[in-house]
Motif scaffolding. Structure first.
Motif, PDB file in Angstrom:
ATOM      1  N   ILE A 250      -0.973  27.745  -0.371  1.00  0.00           N
ATOM      2  CA  ILE A 250      -1.340  28.311   0.931  1.00  0.00           C
ATOM      3  C   ILE A 250      -0.317  27.895   1.988  1.00  0.00           C
ATOM      4  O   ILE A 250       0.107  28.710   2.815  1.00  0.00           O
ATOM      5  CB  ILE A 250      -2.754  27.860   1.326  1.00  0.00           C
ATOM      6  N   ALA A 251       0.074  26.631   1.941  1.00  0.00           N
ATOM      7  CA  ALA A 251       1.052  26.140   2.907  1.00  0.00           C
ATOM      8  C   ALA A 251       2.372  26.897   2.778  1.00  0.00           C
ATOM      9  O   ALA A 251       2.967  27.305   3.789  1.00  0.00           O
ATOM     10  CB  ALA A 251       1.280  24.643   2.692  1.00  0.00           C
ATOM     11  N   HIS A 252       2.813  27.107   1.547  1.00  0.00           N
ATOM     12  CA  HIS A 252       4.070  27.822   1.331  1.00  0.00           C
ATOM     13  C   HIS A 252       3.976  29.253   1.859  1.00  0.00           C
ATOM     14  O   HIS A 252       4.899  29.750   2.521  1.00  0.00           O
ATOM     15  CB  HIS A 252       4.407  27.826  -0.167  1.00  0.00           C
ATOM     16  N   ALA A 253       2.847  29.928   1.582  1.00  0.00           N
ATOM     17  CA  ALA A 253       2.682  31.307   2.047  1.00  0.00           C
ATOM     18  C   ALA A 253       2.646  31.383   3.569  1.00  0.00           C
ATOM     19  O   ALA A 253       3.116  32.365   4.160  1.00  0.00           O
ATOM     20  CB  ALA A 253       1.401  31.903   1.464  1.00  0.00           C
ATOM     21  N   ALA A 254       2.083  30.360   4.207  1.00  0.00           N
ATOM     22  CA  ALA A 254       1.993  30.342   5.676  1.00  0.00           C
ATOM     23  C   ALA A 254       3.228  29.714   6.319  1.00  0.00           C
ATOM     24  O   ALA A 254       3.258  29.549   7.546  1.00  0.00           O
ATOM     25  CB  ALA A 254       0.747  29.580   6.102  1.00  0.00           C
ATOM     26  N   ASP A 255       4.220  29.363   5.489  1.00  0.00           N
ATOM     27  CA  ASP A 255       5.463  28.753   5.977  1.00  0.00           C
ATOM     28  C   ASP A 255       5.182  27.452   6.724  1.00  0.00           C
ATOM     29  O   ASP A 255       5.680  27.222   7.831  1.00  0.00           O
ATOM     30  CB  ASP A 255       6.226  29.730   6.876  1.00  0.00           C
ATOM     31  N   LEU A 256       4.352  26.619   6.076  1.00  0.00           N
ATOM     32  CA  LEU A 256       3.989  25.329   6.637  1.00  0.00           C
ATOM     33  C   LEU A 256       4.079  24.257   5.564  1.00  0.00           C
ATOM     34  O   LEU A 256       3.966  24.564   4.371  1.00  0.00           O
ATOM     35  CB  LEU A 256       2.539  25.350   7.168  1.00  0.00           C
ATOM     36  N   PRO A 257       4.227  23.011   5.936  1.00  0.00           N
ATOM     37  CA  PRO A 257       4.061  21.936   4.959  1.00  0.00           C
ATOM     38  C   PRO A 257       2.568  21.765   4.658  1.00  0.00           C
ATOM     39  O   PRO A 257       1.711  22.203   5.440  1.00  0.00           O
ATOM     40  CB  PRO A 257       4.626  20.708   5.675  1.00  0.00           C
ATOM     41  N   ALA A 258       2.245  21.156   3.537  1.00  0.00           N
ATOM     42  CA  ALA A 258       0.835  20.949   3.197  1.00  0.00           C
ATOM     43  C   ALA A 258       0.114  20.183   4.290  1.00  0.00           C
ATOM     44  O   ALA A 258      -1.055  20.450   4.591  1.00  0.00           O
ATOM     45  CB  ALA A 258       0.726  20.217   1.861  1.00  0.00           C
ATOM     46  N   SER A 259       0.811  19.234   4.904  1.00  0.00           N
ATOM     47  CA  SER A 259       0.180  18.466   5.982  1.00  0.00           C
ATOM     48  C   SER A 259      -0.205  19.363   7.149  1.00  0.00           C
ATOM     49  O   SER A 259      -1.171  19.093   7.869  1.00  0.00           O
ATOM     50  CB  SER A 259       1.139  17.365   6.463  1.00  0.00           C
ATOM     51  N   GLY A 260       0.551  20.463   7.339  1.00  0.00           N
ATOM     52  CA  GLY A 260       0.224  21.403   8.400  1.00  0.00           C
ATOM     53  C   GLY A 260      -1.086  22.115   8.151  1.00  0.00           C
ATOM     54  O   GLY A 260      -1.821  22.442   9.090  1.00  0.00           O
ATOM     55  N   VAL A 261      -1.404  22.376   6.880  1.00  0.00           N
ATOM     56  CA  VAL A 261      -2.693  22.984   6.544  1.00  0.00           C
ATOM     57  C   VAL A 261      -3.822  22.003   6.829  1.00  0.00           C
ATOM     58  O   VAL A 261      -4.856  22.350   7.417  1.00  0.00           O
ATOM     59  CB  VAL A 261      -2.720  23.424   5.064  1.00  0.00           C
ATOM     60  N   TYR A 262      -3.610  20.746   6.422  1.00  0.00           N
ATOM     61  CA  TYR A 262      -4.663  19.746   6.603  1.00  0.00           C
ATOM     62  C   TYR A 262      -4.935  19.423   8.071  1.00  0.00           C
ATOM     63  O   TYR A 262      -5.997  18.896   8.398  1.00  0.00           O
ATOM     64  CB  TYR A 262      -4.297  18.467   5.852  1.00  0.00           C
TER      65      TYR A 262
END
Length: 403
Positions: A250-262
């Motif tokens: 999800i993070a990759h698809a949203a162009d974010l790091p995983a920490s950005g999702v959390y």
């Protein structure tokens, strides 16, 4: 003379009676399959544990494993048994004659009503079954469609191929609709009301068929990070299934790091729940807007259907995820979502009852569920029918005539 406790005349107790030996049910395998069907339908394939099914049957997990080596084997047999049950109900109806269509729809409705706790399985076979097992279910689905279509065209020989297939898909959806809810009504009333509504679709005034619709693209992703996460997550869940998507995906698809999702969601389940709440909010808003623009019950019904169809046709991925992945949300969130759905159905049923004064509210609820199910099922067809055609069929179910 009666002996008193504590005297020498008291009779010594004999040996305790042997505990009756528990007999093994002769149909244990069928009991396991029945319990599995309810569990899979209620909770979803991945959320169910074999230990839960064993507990429901009253056996140990090792005893269950003597019948099924793993969860998939049990799931495959469960869907095959349900498919065979539907096939038997269809095959019991004699072919030919003007009464065949009604008898088929009555049989399908009764099968749906009697299997309300297990009907969710039919919506999942394409995602979880392996090709060989999927073919078993698909064969029954195709057989059902062909039987109903042949019977319908005997009554309406003027129906073209495209119209016949669309109407039959809607009829089948109406007959299957009792599996999507738990509204209460005696079986004898259901097996009259629902087939009546399905057969009535033969006379629906369908707009001229448009050219096949191109699948809608995903469009632009919102720039706000939280919205981007929700949008990309739903696309991934619809494509791969909730279980096979990671936070990193999800993070990759949203162009974010995983920490950005959390930073926005504590877990993948929280993302799923937020997406579902967003969907229910949209339905609530659409219903409110429809009522605000209407002056009569009939106008309200037509406006609610119109907005719901537009919403459904433009959100097929979210609908697909809701249908197949709701078992992954927490029990509290699931209860909340189901509660909101009941409020929507009650609102719609109230206006149907005000338009059709002779229709009991209990019947109106069943018709609302049938109409909503038709919208959901038809909007997911490939190619997707024109929204105005879906609208015509679902409106006919609610009003009982052409608008």
């Amino acid at each position: 003379m009666t002996a008193r406790p504590g005297t020498s005349d008291q009779v010594a107790p004999g040996p305790a009676p042997a505990t009756p030996r528990r007999r093994r049910p002769a149909d244990r395998r069928r009991l396991i399959v029945d319990a599995a069907a309810k569990a899979f339908s209620d909770g979803g394939y991945h959320a169910v544990r074999l230990e839960d099914i064993a507990d429901a049957v009253g056996i140990s997990a090792p005893a269950l494993y003597r019948h099924f080596p793993n969860k998939y084997a049990l799931f495959a047999e469960t869907t095959a048994v349900l498919a065979a049950s539907l096939r038997a109900a269809l095959d019991a109806v004699p072919e030919g004659g003007d009464g065949e269509l009604r008898t088929l729809l009555e049989a399908m409705t009764l099968a749906s009503f009697e299997n309300r706790r297990t009907g969710g399985l039919y919506r999942w076979e394409s995602r979880y079954l392996e090709p060989e097992d999927r073919a078993i279910v698909l064969d029954v689905v195709v057989h059902q469609h062909r039987r109903v279509r042949a019977a319908a065209r005997r009554l309406r020989p003027d129906l073209g191929e495209v119209d016949a297939n669309l109407v039959v898909a809607a009829m089948t959806s109406v007959a299957a609709s009792p599996t999507t809810h738990r509204a209460s009504l005696p079986a004898r009333e259901v097996t009259t009301l629902i087939p009546d509504a399905a057969i009535d679709l033969l006379d629906a005034a369908l707009p001229e068929p448009a050219a096949p619709r191109e699948p809608a693209g995903h469009g632009l992703v919102p720039s706000a990070k939280r919205e981007a996460i929700l949008t990309e997550a739903v696309i991934l869940f619809a494509d791969r299934g909730f279980r096979d998507v990671t936070i990193e995906d999800i993070a990759h698809a949203a162009d974010l790091p995983a920490s950005g999702v959390y930073r926005h969601f504590p877990s993948k389940v929280a993302i799923l729940e937020a997406a579902f709440r967003r969907a229910t909010d949209r339905v609530t808003t659409a219903t409110s807007d429809a009522l605000a623009s209407s002056t009569t019950p009939r106008e309200a019904i037509m406006a609610m259907v119109h907005r719901y169809v537009q919403l459904s046709c433009s959100s097929t991925e979210l609908i697909s995820v809701y249908e197949t992945e709701i078992g992954h949300v927490t029990p509290g969130a699931r209860a909340e979502l189901r509660g909101q759905q009941r409020i929507t159905v009650e609102e719609w049923a109230t206006w149907v009852g005000r338009e059709r004064r002779d229709l009991p509210l209990t019947h109106a609820r069943f018709l609302v569920h049938a109409a909503l199910n038709v919208v959901t099922d038809l909007s997911r067809l490939k190619p997707q029918p024109a929204p105005e055609r879906i609208e015509a069929l679902s409106t006919r179910i609610l009003l009982g005539d052409n608008s």
